[in-house]
Design a protein around this motif. Structure first.
Motif: not given
Length: 118
Positions: A2-16
């Protein structure tokens, strides 16, 4: 992996996600879930799966433990993938949660990103 992707949305966990998910990958996500919950928000997920082959046994077990503890804390989930079994897994997840779960083909990842942030 899992590689985390930064995001602007506070409640979002984003990953590749690629290869196999290991226990250490799930342990990396778990504190992020708690940080969002502590703010009184539901946790949204964006998972982009490319060359993803599944879980190690320990990774699968850890994911089940985390999900069973937090399933009511989850909001929207976008699964973006390239294989039929990934679409099936997303539908299976939708069956067991009250979250809004959608599967998108990898070619539609921009559509998925727009949906998860709306």
């Amino acid at each position: 992996m899992i590689h985390l992707i930064s995001t602007e949305k506070d409640n979002l966990i984003s990953a590749k996600i690629s290869d196999k998910i290991q226990k250490s990958d799930v342990e990396k996500i778990h504190p992020l879930i708690h940080n969002i919950i502590e703010k009184g928000q539901k946790v949204d997920f964006y998972f982009e799966m490319e060359d993803f082959t599944g879980y190690t046994l320990k990774g699968f077990w850890e994911d089940i433990k985390v999900d069973s503890a937090h399933i009511s804390d989850y909001g929207k989930m976008a699964f973006v993938g390239e294989k039929k079994w990934q679409e099936f897994a997303a539908k299976f997840t939708d069956f067991f949660t009250s979250s809004e779960v959608r599967y998108f083909d990898l070619k539609d990842k921009e559509l998925a990103r727009n949906w998860i942030i709306s």
